[in-house]
Design a protein around this motif. Structure first.
Motif, PDB file in Angstrom:
ATOM      1  N   ALA A   1       0.944  -1.170   0.310  1.00  0.00           N
ATOM      2  CA  ALA A   1      -0.282  -0.090   0.180  1.00  0.00           C
ATOM      3  C   ALA A   1       0.149   0.991  -0.175  1.00  0.00           C
ATOM      4  CB  ALA A   1      -0.951   0.240   1.539  1.00  0.00           C
ATOM      5  N   ARG A   2       1.396   1.672   0.734  1.00  0.00           N
ATOM      6  CA  ARG A   2       2.709   2.728   0.690  1.00  0.00           C
ATOM      7  C   ARG A   2       3.607   2.959  -0.216  1.00  0.00           C
ATOM      8  NH1 ARG A   2       4.299   0.012   5.793  1.00  0.00           N
ATOM      9  NH2 ARG A   2       5.964  -0.781   5.560  1.00  0.00           N
ATOM     10  N   ALA A   3       4.052   2.044  -1.133  1.00  0.00           N
ATOM     11  CA  ALA A   3       4.100   0.972  -2.154  1.00  0.00           C
ATOM     12  C   ALA A   3       3.809   1.856  -3.153  1.00  0.00           C
ATOM     13  CB  ALA A   3       5.039   0.660  -3.280  1.00  0.00           C
ATOM     14  N   TYR A   4       2.658   2.121  -3.253  1.00  0.00           N
ATOM     15  CA  TYR A   4       1.681   2.814  -4.554  1.00  0.00           C
ATOM     16  C   TYR A   4       1.233   3.811  -4.208  1.00  0.00           C
ATOM     17  CZ  TYR A   4       0.431  -1.550  -7.737  1.00  0.00           C
ATOM     18  OH  TYR A   4       0.817  -2.663  -8.287  1.00  0.00           O
ATOM     19  N   LYS A   5       1.439   4.264  -3.202  1.00  0.00           N
ATOM     20  CA  LYS A   5       0.950   5.609  -2.443  1.00  0.00           C
ATOM     21  C   LYS A   5       2.507   6.432  -3.569  1.00  0.00           C
ATOM     22  CE  LYS A   5      -1.934   5.253   1.367  1.00  0.00           C
ATOM     23  NZ  LYS A   5      -1.728   4.647   2.595  1.00  0.00           N
ATOM     24  N   ILE A   6       3.230   6.431  -3.619  1.00  0.00           N
ATOM     25  CA  ILE A   6       4.783   6.989  -4.329  1.00  0.00           C
ATOM     26  C   ILE A   6       4.181   7.450  -5.412  1.00  0.00           C
ATOM     27  CG2 ILE A   6       7.623   6.775  -4.534  1.00  0.00           C
ATOM     28  CD1 ILE A   6       7.211   4.227  -2.911  1.00  0.00           C
ATOM     29  N   PRO A   7       4.171   8.556  -5.195  1.00  0.00           N
ATOM     30  CA  PRO A   7       3.834   9.804  -6.961  1.00  0.00           C
ATOM     31  C   PRO A   7       4.744   8.910  -7.500  1.00  0.00           C
ATOM     32  CG  PRO A   7       5.289  10.927  -5.176  1.00  0.00           C
ATOM     33  CD  PRO A   7       5.310   9.702  -4.750  1.00  0.00           C
ATOM     34  N   LYS A   8       3.590   8.688  -8.561  1.00  0.00           N
ATOM     35  CA  LYS A   8       4.041   7.833 -10.601  1.00  0.00           C
ATOM     36  C   LYS A   8       4.812   8.462 -11.335  1.00  0.00           C
ATOM     37  CE  LYS A   8      -0.069   6.450 -11.154  1.00  0.00           C
ATOM     38  NZ  LYS A   8      -1.639   6.239 -11.970  1.00  0.00           N
ATOM     39  N   ASP A   9       5.422   9.539 -11.258  1.00  0.00           N
ATOM     40  CA  ASP A   9       6.463  10.319 -11.076  1.00  0.00           C
ATOM     41  C   ASP A   9       8.087  10.092 -10.516  1.00  0.00           C
ATOM     42  OD1 ASP A   9       6.169  11.904  -9.425  1.00  0.00           O
ATOM     43  OD2 ASP A   9       6.619  13.919 -10.683  1.00  0.00           O
ATOM     44  N   GLU A  10       8.199   9.538  -9.398  1.00  0.00           N
ATOM     45  CA  GLU A  10       9.208   9.009  -8.752  1.00  0.00           C
ATOM     46  C   GLU A  10      10.023   7.811  -9.144  1.00  0.00           C
ATOM     47  OE1 GLU A  10      10.979   9.763  -5.797  1.00  0.00           O
ATOM     48  OE2 GLU A  10       9.958  11.408  -5.728  1.00  0.00           O
ATOM     49  N   PRO A  11      10.888   7.677  -9.662  1.00  0.00           N
ATOM     50  CA  PRO A  11      11.665   6.817 -10.164  1.00  0.00           C
ATOM     51  C   PRO A  11      12.130   5.798  -9.826  1.00  0.00           C
ATOM     52  CG  PRO A  11      13.193   8.966 -10.717  1.00  0.00           C
ATOM     53  CD  PRO A  11      11.901   9.031  -9.231  1.00  0.00           C
ATOM     54  N   ALA A  12      12.195   5.537  -7.992  1.00  0.00           N
ATOM     55  CA  ALA A  12      12.095   4.030  -6.948  1.00  0.00           C
ATOM     56  C   ALA A  12      10.911   3.563  -7.025  1.00  0.00           C
ATOM     57  CB  ALA A  12      12.479   4.906  -5.898  1.00  0.00           C
ATOM     58  N   ARG A  13       9.521   4.387  -7.366  1.00  0.00           N
ATOM     59  CA  ARG A  13       8.416   3.525  -7.542  1.00  0.00           C
ATOM     60  C   ARG A  13       8.169   2.692  -7.835  1.00  0.00           C
ATOM     61  NH1 ARG A  13       2.998   3.009  -9.753  1.00  0.00           N
ATOM     62  NH2 ARG A  13       1.268   3.592  -7.782  1.00  0.00           N
ATOM     63  N   LYS A  14       8.487   2.471  -9.182  1.00  0.00           N
ATOM     64  CA  LYS A  14       8.710   1.255  -9.369  1.00  0.00           C
ATOM     65  C   LYS A  14       8.756  -0.115  -8.901  1.00  0.00           C
ATOM     66  CE  LYS A  14       9.550  -0.958 -14.091  1.00  0.00           C
ATOM     67  NZ  LYS A  14       9.295  -1.812 -15.066  1.00  0.00           N
ATOM     68  N   ASP A  15      10.466   0.023  -8.063  1.00  0.00           N
ATOM     69  CA  ASP A  15      11.044  -1.224  -7.805  1.00  0.00           C
ATOM     70  C   ASP A  15      10.557  -0.629  -6.694  1.00  0.00           C
ATOM     71  OD1 ASP A  15      12.905  -1.930  -9.957  1.00  0.00           O
ATOM     72  OD2 ASP A  15      14.779  -0.098  -8.610  1.00  0.00           O
ATOM     73  N   ALA A  16       9.747  -0.478  -5.756  1.00  0.00           N
ATOM     74  CA  ALA A  16       9.912  -0.522  -4.298  1.00  0.00           C
ATOM     75  C   ALA A  16       8.016  -1.168  -4.762  1.00  0.00           C
ATOM     76  CB  ALA A  16       9.246   0.778  -4.088  1.00  0.00           C
ATOM     77  N   ILE A  17       7.443  -1.002  -5.592  1.00  0.00           N
ATOM     78  CA  ILE A  17       6.065  -1.486  -6.214  1.00  0.00           C
ATOM     79  C   ILE A  17       7.017  -3.106  -6.444  1.00  0.00           C
ATOM     80  CG2 ILE A  17       4.438  -2.501  -7.451  1.00  0.00           C
ATOM     81  CD1 ILE A  17       3.990   0.685  -8.166  1.00  0.00           C
ATOM     82  N   ALA A  18       7.872  -3.821  -7.038  1.00  0.00           N
ATOM     83  CA  ALA A  18       7.674  -4.907  -7.176  1.00  0.00           C
ATOM     84  C   ALA A  18       8.923  -5.884  -5.703  1.00  0.00           C
ATOM     85  CB  ALA A  18       9.263  -4.777  -8.101  1.00  0.00           C
TER      86      ALA A  18
END
Length: 216
Positions: free
Chosen positions: A96-113
């Motif tokens: 849930a926290r990972a999906y709240k990372i702004p979509k333009d953040e480069p780290a978002r994809k790795d955090a979700i994975a």
């Protein structure tokens, strides 16, 4: 009760009606994985009940040591599954926290994975415990008191459902990790467990049904 409060408190301390209400509510936890773990815990509890009613009976004296061993394993499985009810809920929080990372953040994809990898592991462990439970139920159906055979069959049915439901909860996460080595390995092992243990659970149910109908 908010999702944050549920993570901090104990789902398994709720009453049956309160847990069902939480499950029915418009919130992410508890969900299918927790429900699967609870179903498995109930299934193996029925195995324990059958064993307890077998102990001390003269007709089953020759299998008493086996029953004691099965009871010890069933207790371990039940405890693990109840812990996994909680872990399934807490494992959702990083996702849930990972999906709240702004979509333009480069780290978002790795955090979700990474959070999705974590979310895969809990339902896979639920599958492992449900598979263990089915194997114990197989033996209890053969060696336990004939008066308790319907409860053993009910336990096998619940554990089969737990196994199938947990597989779906693994899959809903692994499909988001296409090509990920961990996800591919979990899928392979999960499919093997399902192919091995689901027919065994179904065979217990059929055997119990035949015994109750007087075919054995």
């Amino acid at each position: 009760m908010t999702e944050e409060m549920l993570v901090e408190s104990s789902l398994t301390d709720l009453s049956c009606s309160a847990f069902a209400a939480e499950l029915a509510a418009k919130k992410s936890v508890p969900g299918g994985g927790g429900a699967a773990a609870l179903a498995g815990a109930l299934g193996i509890a029925l195995c324990s009940m059958a064993g307890q009613f077998t102990l001390g009976k003269k007709a089953y004296a020759d299998v008493e040591d086996d029953v004691l061993r099965m009871l010890a394993e069933a207790e371990d499985i039940r405890g693990n599954l109840l812990e996994l009810v909680e872990e399934d809920a807490t494992s959702f929080a990083p996702l849930a926290r990972a999906y709240k990372i702004p979509k333009d953040e480069p780290a978002r994809k790795d955090a979700i994975a990474e959070a999705t990898r974590g979310a895969c592991r809990v339902p896979f462990r639920i599958m492992e415990e449900a598979a263990r439970a089915i194997r114990v139920l197989e033996e209890m159906e053969r060696k336990g008191s004939a008066f308790m055979v319907s409860d053993v069959g009910c336990g096998a049915s619940l554990c089969a459902s737990a196994l199938e439901a947990a597989r779906l909860t693994v899959l809903v996460n692994t499909v988001e990790l296409k090509g990920d080595p961990l996800a591919d390995e979990l899928d392979r092992k999960a499919d093997h467990m399902l192919e091995d243990c689901l027919p065994r659970a179904q065979a217990i149910v059929r055997s119990v049904s035949d015994r109750l109908r007087g075919k054995e």
